[in-house]
Design a protein around this motif. Structure first.
Motif, PDB file in Angstrom:
ATOM      1  N   LEU A  48      46.922  35.437  50.991  1.00 23.70           N
ATOM      2  CA  LEU A  48      47.284  34.163  50.433  1.00 23.70           C
ATOM      3  C   LEU A  48      48.791  33.738  50.957  1.00 23.70           C
ATOM      4  O   LEU A  48      48.804  32.474  51.184  1.00 23.70           O
ATOM      5  CB  LEU A  48      47.580  34.727  48.889  1.00 23.70           C
ATOM      6  CG  LEU A  48      46.469  35.174  48.127  1.00 23.70           C
ATOM      7  CD1 LEU A  48      47.062  35.462  46.569  1.00 23.70           C
ATOM      8  CD2 LEU A  48      45.318  34.308  48.051  1.00 23.70           C
ATOM      9  N   GLU A  49      49.597  34.595  51.410  1.00 24.94           N
ATOM     10  CA  GLU A  49      50.788  34.171  51.992  1.00 24.94           C
ATOM     11  C   GLU A  49      50.469  33.336  53.410  1.00 24.94           C
ATOM     12  O   GLU A  49      51.276  32.350  53.961  1.00 24.94           O
ATOM     13  CB  GLU A  49      51.803  35.244  52.340  1.00 24.94           C
ATOM     14  CG  GLU A  49      52.242  35.764  50.884  1.00 24.94           C
ATOM     15  CD  GLU A  49      53.018  37.236  51.252  1.00 24.94           C
ATOM     16  OE1 GLU A  49      52.817  37.688  52.386  1.00 24.94           O
ATOM     17  OE2 GLU A  49      53.680  37.653  50.064  1.00 24.94           O
ATOM     18  N   SER A  50      49.407  33.767  54.053  1.00 21.27           N
ATOM     19  CA  SER A  50      49.081  33.093  55.404  1.00 21.27           C
ATOM     20  C   SER A  50      48.282  31.562  55.251  1.00 21.27           C
ATOM     21  O   SER A  50      48.087  30.948  56.192  1.00 21.27           O
ATOM     22  CB  SER A  50      48.015  34.053  56.158  1.00 21.27           C
ATOM     23  OG  SER A  50      48.647  35.110  56.409  1.00 21.27           O
ATOM     24  N   GLY A  51      47.951  31.527  53.745  1.00 18.42           N
ATOM     25  CA  GLY A  51      47.405  30.372  53.539  1.00 18.42           C
ATOM     26  C   GLY A  51      45.863  30.159  53.347  1.00 18.42           C
ATOM     27  O   GLY A  51      45.418  29.131  53.153  1.00 18.42           O
ATOM     28  N   ILE A  52      45.366  31.281  53.371  1.00 16.68           N
ATOM     29  CA  ILE A  52      43.895  31.557  52.730  1.00 16.68           C
ATOM     30  C   ILE A  52      43.780  31.372  51.442  1.00 16.68           C
ATOM     31  O   ILE A  52      44.578  31.764  50.727  1.00 16.68           O
ATOM     32  CB  ILE A  52      43.290  32.941  53.060  1.00 16.68           C
ATOM     33  CG1 ILE A  52      43.295  32.893  54.647  1.00 16.68           C
ATOM     34  CG2 ILE A  52      42.046  33.032  52.526  1.00 16.68           C
ATOM     35  CD1 ILE A  52      43.105  34.322  55.260  1.00 16.68           C
ATOM     36  N   THR A  53      42.952  30.224  51.093  1.00 14.24           N
ATOM     37  CA  THR A  53      42.621  29.930  49.550  1.00 14.24           C
ATOM     38  C   THR A  53      41.321  30.544  48.918  1.00 14.24           C
ATOM     39  O   THR A  53      41.108  29.532  47.667  1.00 14.24           O
ATOM     40  CB  THR A  53      42.960  28.353  49.544  1.00 14.24           C
ATOM     41  OG1 THR A  53      41.793  27.763  50.084  1.00 14.24           O
ATOM     42  CG2 THR A  53      44.205  28.041  49.907  1.00 14.24           C
ATOM     43  N   TYR A  54      40.750  31.324  49.540  1.00 18.74           N
ATOM     44  CA  TYR A  54      39.383  31.742  49.089  1.00 18.74           C
ATOM     45  C   TYR A  54      39.268  33.112  49.187  1.00 18.74           C
ATOM     46  O   TYR A  54      39.527  33.701  50.213  1.00 18.74           O
ATOM     47  CB  TYR A  54      38.070  31.104  49.617  1.00 18.74           C
ATOM     48  CG  TYR A  54      36.929  31.575  49.377  1.00 18.74           C
ATOM     49  CD1 TYR A  54      36.658  31.669  47.919  1.00 18.74           C
ATOM     50  CD2 TYR A  54      35.774  31.799  50.299  1.00 18.74           C
ATOM     51  CE1 TYR A  54      35.304  32.241  47.526  1.00 18.74           C
ATOM     52  CE2 TYR A  54      34.527  32.277  49.759  1.00 18.74           C
ATOM     53  CZ  TYR A  54      34.318  32.385  48.559  1.00 18.74           C
ATOM     54  OH  TYR A  54      32.996  32.883  48.127  1.00 18.74           O
ATOM     55  N   VAL A  55      39.106  33.829  48.075  1.00 18.06           N
ATOM     56  CA  VAL A  55      38.853  35.307  48.093  1.00 18.06           C
ATOM     57  C   VAL A  55      37.829  35.522  47.144  1.00 18.06           C
ATOM     58  O   VAL A  55      37.328  35.095  45.943  1.00 18.06           O
ATOM     59  CB  VAL A  55      40.066  35.953  47.237  1.00 18.06           C
ATOM     60  CG1 VAL A  55      39.985  37.249  47.233  1.00 18.06           C
ATOM     61  CG2 VAL A  55      41.270  35.562  47.858  1.00 18.06           C
ATOM     62  N   ASP A  56      37.049  36.489  47.785  1.00 21.05           N
ATOM     63  CA  ASP A  56      35.536  36.836  47.129  1.00 21.05           C
ATOM     64  C   ASP A  56      35.439  38.418  46.782  1.00 21.05           C
ATOM     65  O   ASP A  56      36.160  39.135  47.442  1.00 21.05           O
ATOM     66  CB  ASP A  56      34.311  36.654  48.045  1.00 21.05           C
ATOM     67  CG  ASP A  56      33.019  37.199  47.597  1.00 21.05           C
ATOM     68  OD1 ASP A  56      32.498  36.535  46.837  1.00 21.05           O
ATOM     69  OD2 ASP A  56      32.553  38.029  48.390  1.00 21.05           O
ATOM     70  N   THR A  57      34.881  38.585  45.803  1.00 18.98           N
ATOM     71  CA  THR A  57      34.977  40.107  45.223  1.00 18.98           C
ATOM     72  C   THR A  57      33.450  40.114  44.332  1.00 18.98           C
ATOM     73  O   THR A  57      32.654  39.472  44.659  1.00 18.98           O
ATOM     74  CB  THR A  57      36.134  40.290  44.280  1.00 18.98           C
ATOM     75  OG1 THR A  57      36.004  41.720  44.004  1.00 18.98           O
ATOM     76  CG2 THR A  57      36.111  39.483  43.172  1.00 18.98           C
ATOM     77  N   ALA A  58      33.185  41.348  43.875  1.00 17.43           N
ATOM     78  CA  ALA A  58      32.059  41.575  43.225  1.00 17.43           C
ATOM     79  C   ALA A  58      32.173  42.917  42.529  1.00 17.43           C
ATOM     80  O   ALA A  58      32.897  43.756  42.823  1.00 17.43           O
ATOM     81  CB  ALA A  58      30.970  41.722  44.087  1.00 17.43           C
ATOM     82  N   PRO A  59      31.590  43.098  41.306  1.00 13.52           N
ATOM     83  CA  PRO A  59      31.602  44.256  40.511  1.00 13.52           C
ATOM     84  C   PRO A  59      31.178  45.568  41.343  1.00 13.52           C
ATOM     85  O   PRO A  59      31.417  46.556  41.268  1.00 13.52           O
ATOM     86  CB  PRO A  59      30.409  43.987  39.409  1.00 13.52           C
ATOM     87  CG  PRO A  59      30.526  42.566  39.203  1.00 13.52           C
ATOM     88  CD  PRO A  59      30.655  42.172  40.542  1.00 13.52           C
ATOM     89  N   GLN A  60      30.244  45.282  42.384  1.00 17.60           N
ATOM     90  CA  GLN A  60      29.551  46.342  43.328  1.00 17.60           C
ATOM     91  C   GLN A  60      30.769  46.981  44.023  1.00 17.60           C
ATOM     92  O   GLN A  60      30.659  48.303  44.495  1.00 17.60           O
ATOM     93  CB  GLN A  60      28.511  46.002  43.914  1.00 17.60           C
ATOM     94  CG  GLN A  60      27.789  47.192  44.702  1.00 17.60           C
ATOM     95  CD  GLN A  60      27.326  46.600  46.168  1.00 17.60           C
ATOM     96  OE1 GLN A  60      27.424  45.791  46.553  1.00 17.60           O
ATOM     97  NE2 GLN A  60      26.451  47.572  46.911  1.00 17.60           N
ATOM     98  N   TYR A  61      31.813  46.193  44.584  1.00 18.89           N
ATOM     99  CA  TYR A  61      32.572  46.783  45.267  1.00 18.89           C
ATOM    100  C   TYR A  61      33.517  47.684  44.867  1.00 18.89           C
ATOM    101  O   TYR A  61      34.423  47.560  43.952  1.00 18.89           O
ATOM    102  CB  TYR A  61      33.515  45.476  46.069  1.00 18.89           C
ATOM    103  CG  TYR A  61      32.537  44.388  46.602  1.00 18.89           C
ATOM    104  CD1 TYR A  61      31.107  44.691  46.893  1.00 18.89           C
ATOM    105  CD2 TYR A  61      32.915  43.115  46.773  1.00 18.89           C
ATOM    106  CE1 TYR A  61      30.302  43.711  47.668  1.00 18.89           C
ATOM    107  CE2 TYR A  61      32.376  42.209  47.380  1.00 18.89           C
ATOM    108  CZ  TYR A  61      31.007  42.418  47.905  1.00 18.89           C
ATOM    109  OH  TYR A  61      30.277  41.341  48.476  1.00 18.89           O
ATOM    110  N   GLY A  62      33.363  48.802  45.402  1.00 16.51           N
ATOM    111  CA  GLY A  62      34.302  50.177  44.699  1.00 16.51           C
ATOM    112  C   GLY A  62      33.669  50.479  43.225  1.00 16.51           C
ATOM    113  O   GLY A  62      34.673  51.015  42.486  1.00 16.51           O
ATOM    114  N   LEU A  63      32.611  49.823  42.753  1.00 11.96           N
ATOM    115  CA  LEU A  63      32.125  50.130  41.303  1.00 11.96           C
ATOM    116  C   LEU A  63      33.254  49.443  40.298  1.00 11.96           C
ATOM    117  O   LEU A  63      33.687  50.059  39.677  1.00 11.96           O
ATOM    118  CB  LEU A  63      31.389  51.358  41.328  1.00 11.96           C
ATOM    119  CG  LEU A  63      30.344  51.960  42.173  1.00 11.96           C
ATOM    120  CD1 LEU A  63      30.020  53.150  41.800  1.00 11.96           C
ATOM    121  CD2 LEU A  63      29.410  50.708  42.016  1.00 11.96           C
TER     122      LEU A  63
END
Length: 342
Positions: A48-63
């Motif tokens: 976020l500090e680098s300027g990226i404005t999109y983050v993706d996640t999911a319930p599966q990831y690490g449950l």
């Protein structure tokens, strides 16, 4: 630190815009190897500090772990990034000794249950908001539906759930303004063609099928996206590691044919003084349907390496040489000679 100036692209016909580089949340949750939680949070914060404005996640990831970690960071972010999560899996508590951990190292104590029905989509969405600690997300993807995950026979009843109610739930959430975009997040383009028969979608997250190494999604999928005005986020730009010096392709040891092709691509990159991962990272954006490339760094240091590859200048002649030597599929779009694509 000063934020970078990333190009932004629109998501389908929505009002959403995302930076062309995003942050994937799977690796942060500890797939195949552990990632300390402080390190995971620092990676999201650094993005976020680098300027990226999109983050993706999911319930599966690490449950559930990824959504918790992402939420802890983005809740305090101003402005808040575009967030996507996924539906199709419900998490149920289970004792650790009975848990199916899959490839997750130290996941939260839940097992996953597939449910693509109307009620399952609504429940998954509400559960994700609670894990994230957010009042909203922007994009919902239907996660891992298709024969690659479930097999031919196993996928049929799940597809009927999506067809019979799950898609309607997504449309209600989007059309009611609760979320801004809907799509599918999968590893196979064929199921996305089936999805077009259900109705209209805004964006697809496709992992591994449109990369510097493989362009099987080029036609009819990406051409249909242009016709239907749907965007594509490209996950897995390094094809599970083979394009960053590893020996894994599609989560398995790469075949000799794949290794030979990678060596040929790398030889062209060397001719032009370009690191193979830099070319791999920037390649998907040559297609006009693609709005974002989504790598999954495990640490701020890995993200810095990705940012360096992202900033690397790529001569137009590199792309044309790859095409001339038959290392790109016929019809692969190439950027104009004077353009930059990151």
């Amino acid at each position: 630190m000063s934020k970078r100036s990333f190009e932004k692209r629109r998501v389908g016909t929505t009002g959403l815009e995302v930076t062309t580089l995003g942050l994937g949340g799977a690796s942060l949750a500890g797939i195949f190897s552990a990632v300390p939680e402080d390190q995971a949070r620092a990676t999201v914060r650094h993005a976020l500090e680098s300027g990226i404005t999109y983050v993706d996640t999911a319930p599966q990831y690490g449950l559930g772990r990824s959504e918790h970690l992402v939420g802890e960071v983005v809740r305090g972010a101003h402005p808040r990034p575009v967030i996507s999560t996924k539906v199709g899996r419900l998490l149920r508590p289970v004792s650790p000794e009975r848990q199916d951990k899959g490839n997750w190292i130290d996941p939260l104590p839940f097992d996953q249950h597939y449910d693509y029905s109307y009620d399952g989509v609504m429940r998954s969405f509400e559960d994700s908001l609670q894990r994230l600690g957010l009042e909203r997300v922007d994009i919902l993807y239907v996660h891992d539906i298709g024969v690659a995950t479930h097999g031919v026979e196993g996928n049929r009843p799940l597809w009927k759930q999506l067809e019979g109610g799950g898609y309607r739930a997504l449309r209600e959430l989007r059309d009611g303004g609760v979320i801004k975009a809907i799509g599918l997040g999968v590893n196979e383009w064929e199921v996305l063609m089936d999805a077009f028969a259900l109705g209209d979608w805004d964006v697809f997250l496709l992992a591994g099928r449109y990369t510097l190494l493989e362009q099987t999604a080029l036609d009819p999928f990406l051409s249909t996206c242009l016709d239907r005005r749907a965007s594509v986020v490209i996950g897995g730009p390094f094809n599970s590691g083979i394009l960053v010096g590893g020996d894994t392709f599609n989560y398995a040891k790469a075949s000799e044919d794949v290794v030979r092709k990678v060596r040929a691509i790398e030889a062209v990159c060397r001719e032009f003084g370009v690191a193979l991962p830099a070319a791999a990272l920037q390649f998907p954006l040559t297609h006009p349907a693609v709005c974002n490339v989504l790598p999954g760094p495990r640490s701020p240091e890995e993200l810095d390496g990705i940012l360096a590859w992202w900033d690397a200048p790529i001569p137009h002649e590199l792309w044309t040489t790859l095409a001339e030597r038959g290392l790109l599929a016929e019809g692969t779009p190439l950027p104009p000679a004077s353009s930059t694509i990151s």
